[in-house]
Design a protein around this motif. Structure first.
Motif, PDB file in Angstrom:
ATOM      1  N   HIS A  52      -2.672  64.372   2.868  1.00 26.42           N
ATOM      2  CA  HIS A  52      -2.169  65.739   2.886  1.00 26.42           C
ATOM      3  C   HIS A  52      -3.080  66.630   3.745  1.00 26.42           C
ATOM      4  O   HIS A  52      -2.622  67.413   4.577  1.00 26.42           O
ATOM      5  CB  HIS A  52      -2.078  66.260   1.445  1.00 26.42           C
ATOM      6  CG  HIS A  52      -1.426  67.587   1.335  1.00 26.42           C
ATOM      7  ND1 HIS A  52      -1.982  68.634   0.658  1.00 26.42           N
ATOM      8  CD2 HIS A  52      -0.256  68.052   1.841  1.00 26.42           C
ATOM      9  CE1 HIS A  52      -1.190  69.680   0.758  1.00 26.42           C
ATOM     10  NE2 HIS A  52      -0.141  69.348   1.452  1.00 26.42           N
ATOM     11  N   HIS A  53      -4.392  66.472   3.563  1.00 24.91           N
ATOM     12  CA  HIS A  53      -5.349  67.290   4.316  1.00 24.91           C
ATOM     13  C   HIS A  53      -5.298  67.017   5.811  1.00 24.91           C
ATOM     14  O   HIS A  53      -5.664  67.865   6.619  1.00 24.91           O
ATOM     15  CB  HIS A  53      -6.780  67.063   3.817  1.00 24.91           C
ATOM     16  CG  HIS A  53      -7.031  67.694   2.483  1.00 24.91           C
ATOM     17  ND1 HIS A  53      -8.024  67.284   1.623  1.00 24.91           N
ATOM     18  CD2 HIS A  53      -6.384  68.686   1.845  1.00 24.91           C
ATOM     19  CE1 HIS A  53      -7.975  68.015   0.518  1.00 24.91           C
ATOM     20  NE2 HIS A  53      -6.981  68.868   0.631  1.00 24.91           N
ATOM     21  N   GLU A  54      -4.847  65.830   6.190  1.00 24.40           N
ATOM     22  CA  GLU A  54      -4.734  65.517   7.625  1.00 24.40           C
ATOM     23  C   GLU A  54      -3.419  66.042   8.197  1.00 24.40           C
ATOM     24  O   GLU A  54      -3.143  65.850   9.376  1.00 24.40           O
ATOM     25  CB  GLU A  54      -4.808  64.001   7.847  1.00 24.40           C
ATOM     26  CG  GLU A  54      -6.147  63.376   7.498  1.00 24.40           C
ATOM     27  CD  GLU A  54      -7.312  63.940   8.297  1.00 24.40           C
ATOM     28  OE1 GLU A  54      -7.183  64.055   9.527  1.00 24.40           O
ATOM     29  OE2 GLU A  54      -8.350  64.269   7.679  1.00 24.40           O
ATOM     30  N   GLY A  55      -2.584  66.619   7.332  1.00 25.87           N
ATOM     31  CA  GLY A  55      -1.321  67.215   7.818  1.00 25.87           C
ATOM     32  C   GLY A  55      -0.140  66.266   7.759  1.00 25.87           C
ATOM     33  O   GLY A  55       0.908  66.542   8.349  1.00 25.87           O
ATOM     34  N   CYS A  56      -0.295  65.121   7.052  1.00 28.76           N
ATOM     35  CA  CYS A  56       0.830  64.172   6.953  1.00 28.76           C
ATOM     36  C   CYS A  56       2.009  64.823   6.245  1.00 28.76           C
ATOM     37  O   CYS A  56       1.831  65.698   5.403  1.00 28.76           O
ATOM     38  CB  CYS A  56       0.425  62.943   6.135  1.00 28.76           C
ATOM     39  SG  CYS A  56      -0.588  61.796   7.027  1.00 28.76           S
ATOM     40  N   ARG A  57       3.203  64.361   6.597  1.00 26.91           N
ATOM     41  CA  ARG A  57       4.407  64.787   5.876  1.00 26.91           C
ATOM     42  C   ARG A  57       4.510  63.873   4.657  1.00 26.91           C
ATOM     43  O   ARG A  57       4.705  62.672   4.804  1.00 26.91           O
ATOM     44  CB  ARG A  57       5.624  64.628   6.792  1.00 26.91           C
ATOM     45  CG  ARG A  57       6.907  65.177   6.239  1.00 26.91           C
ATOM     46  CD  ARG A  57       7.876  65.482   7.371  1.00 26.91           C
ATOM     47  NE  ARG A  57       8.175  64.301   8.184  1.00 26.91           N
ATOM     48  CZ  ARG A  57       9.054  63.354   7.877  1.00 26.91           C
ATOM     49  NH1 ARG A  57       9.741  63.437   6.763  1.00 26.91           N
ATOM     50  NH2 ARG A  57       9.276  62.319   8.690  1.00 26.91           N
ATOM     51  N   MET A  58       4.326  64.455   3.452  1.00 31.44           N
ATOM     52  CA  MET A  58       4.262  63.645   2.236  1.00 31.44           C
ATOM     53  C   MET A  58       5.692  63.404   1.721  1.00 31.44           C
ATOM     54  O   MET A  58       6.400  64.357   1.391  1.00 31.44           O
ATOM     55  CB  MET A  58       3.433  64.358   1.161  1.00 31.44           C
ATOM     56  CG  MET A  58       2.032  64.781   1.627  1.00 31.44           C
ATOM     57  SD  MET A  58       0.973  63.410   2.124  1.00 31.44           S
ATOM     58  CE  MET A  58       0.535  62.707   0.553  1.00 31.44           C
TER      59      MET A  58
END
Ligand code: NAP
Length: 307
Positions: free
Chosen positions: A197-203
Motif C-alpha cells: 500500500h505504501h508503495e502505491g499499489c492498487r490493493m
C-alpha cells in the motif's frame, strides 16, 4: 551501617528523580522509536530467486528485517540487500520470523513447504505467498499448516521488469484466508499488506478462485501469446510499426520469466486448459474466415474464366 544504607536509599532516590527528569525529553523519541519498531516486520523469504530478491529490495528499503532461504546459495545477493541468508531452514525458523513468505516456483512450492520445520516457528506465525496462481497455495496452506498459523495469499501482478521504476498503480491481489481474531494478528497482516500500500499499489481484495479465473484470461493468455510469438524468432525491421514494437516488447517481457513459471500457470490453474482450447478454436475460426474468402475469390475466377 545506618548511614551507609541511608546514603544508598538517597542515591537511588536521586537516580530515580534524574530518570523522571529525563522522561519528558525522551518520551517522544521513544514513542516514535516504538511505533517505528512495531511497524517493522521480520520477514523470512523462502525462494530467493529473481522475484524473491526483487521484493526484498523494497522490503529492506522500508526498514523490515529480512531473512532468506533458498535451494541455491544466495548469501552474497542476500548480504548486498541487507538480508541474512540461511542455507538450513531449521536455522531460519529458529529466528522466529513474523512472516514466512513463499516465493518459490509454483511447481516446487509443495515439497518446499513440506520440508520446512514449522515446529520451530512461533505458534501464530503468518504464512503468505506470492505465487502467480492462487487456489493452489491456498489449499496447500490449509491442508499442511496447523490452524494456529495465519494464512494470507497474495499476488503482486507485476515483476522485476514492469515494476522496475516503482509499484505505483500496480495491482496487488490478496485474500485474507485465515487470520486469527486477536487485534495483534490482524494488525500484523495489515502491516504486511501496508508494504504494498505504501508503495502505491492498487490493493485488490479478491478470492483466490476469482483471481485464477481472471488471471487465466489476462496473465496466461499474455504469456502464451508472448511465447508463441517467440517461436517465430521475430526480428526488429527498419519499418517497425507501433503495433509490431508492442509485439517485440511482449516477447521480451514474457520470455524474461522462467519457463517453469509459465508451466506453473498452466499446470496449477484449471482455467488455463480451457483458455488454451478457446485460443485454438479462435485461431481455427480466423483461418476458416480467411480461407473461406480466398476460396470464394478463386471459385469466382474459375467460373468467370470458364467458356
Ligand atoms: P520461478 O522460476 O517461478 O521460481 C524460482 C524460485 O523457485 C527460486 O527461488 C528457486 O530457488 C525456487 N525453486 C525452483 N525449483 C525448486 C526446487 N525444486 N526446490 C526448491 N526451490 C526451487 O521464478 P521467479 O520469477 O523467481 O518466481 C517466484 C515466484 O513468484 C513464483 O511462484 C511466481 O509465480 C511468483 N511471481 C513471479 C513474478 C515475476 O514477475 N517473476 C510476479 C509475481 C509472482 P533457487 O533459485 O534457489 O534454485
Amino acid at each position: 551501617m545506618a548511614t551507609c544504607s541511608g546514603g544508598g536509599v538517597r542515591r537511588r532516590r536521586w537516580s530515580i528523580l534524574a530518570l523522571d527528569a529525563a522522561q519528558p525529553f525522551d518520551k517522544e523519541g521513544q514513542a516514535i522509536d516504538v511505533f517505528e519498531r512495531r511497524g517493522r516486520l521480520k520477514i523470512a523469504i523462502i525462494g530467493f530467486g529473481k522475484f524473491g530478491q526483487f521484493l526484498a529490495k523494497t522490503f529492506a528499503r522500508q526498514g523490515h528485517t529480512l531473512l532468506a532461504h533458498s535451494r541455491s546459495d544466495y548469501s552474497a545477493a542476500a548480504a548486498s540487500l541487507g538480508a541474512a541468508f540461511f542455507s538450513d531452514p531449521h536455522d531460519l525458523c529458529e529466528q522466529h520470523p513474523d512472516v514466512v513468505l513463499l516465493s518459490t516456483s509454483i511447481l516446487s512450492t509443495a515439497p518446499v513447504l513440506r520440508a520446512l520445520p514449522i515446529q520451530r516457528l512461533r505458534r501464530n506465525t503468518l504464512f503468505a505467498d506470492v505465487l502467480s496462481v492462487k487456489e493452489f497455495p491456498k489449499s496447500l496452506f490449509l491442508k499442511h499448516l496447523p490452524p494456529h498459523f495465519d494464512v494470507l495469499c497474495t499476488h503482486p501482478m507485476f515483476g522485476p521488469e514492469s515494476g522496475k521504476d516503482g509499484w505505483e498503480g500496480l495491482p496487488l491481489v490478496f485474500e485474507k484466508v485465515r487470520i486469527g481474531d486477536t487485534g495483534e494478528r490482524a494488525e500484523r497482516c495489515q502491516r504486511f499488506l501496508d508494504i504494498f500500500h505504501h508503495e502505491g499499489c492498487r490493493m485488490v481484495e479478491m478470492s483466490c478462485s476469482e483471481h485464477d479465473a481472471n488471471a487465466a484470461e489476462s496473465q496466461f493468455l499474455t504469456h502464451t501469446v508472448g511465447r508463441l510469438l517467440a517461436k517465430l524468432d521475430l526480428k526488429t525491421t527498419p519499418v517497425n510499426t507501433k503495433g509490431y514494437e508492442a509485439l517485440l516488447k511482449l516477447v521480451e517481457i514474457t520470455c524474461s520469466d522462467s519457463f517453469e513459471l509459465y508451466n506453473g500457470l498452466f499446470m496449477y490453474n484449471k482455467n488455463s486448459t480451457e483458455l488454451l482450447e478457446r485460443l485454438d478454436l479462435a485461431f481455427d475460426s480466423l483461418k476458416k474466415e480467411l480461407f473461406g474468402k480466398l476460396h470464394d475469390v478463386v471459385r469466382k475466377q474459375l467460373f468467370e474464366s470458364s467458356p
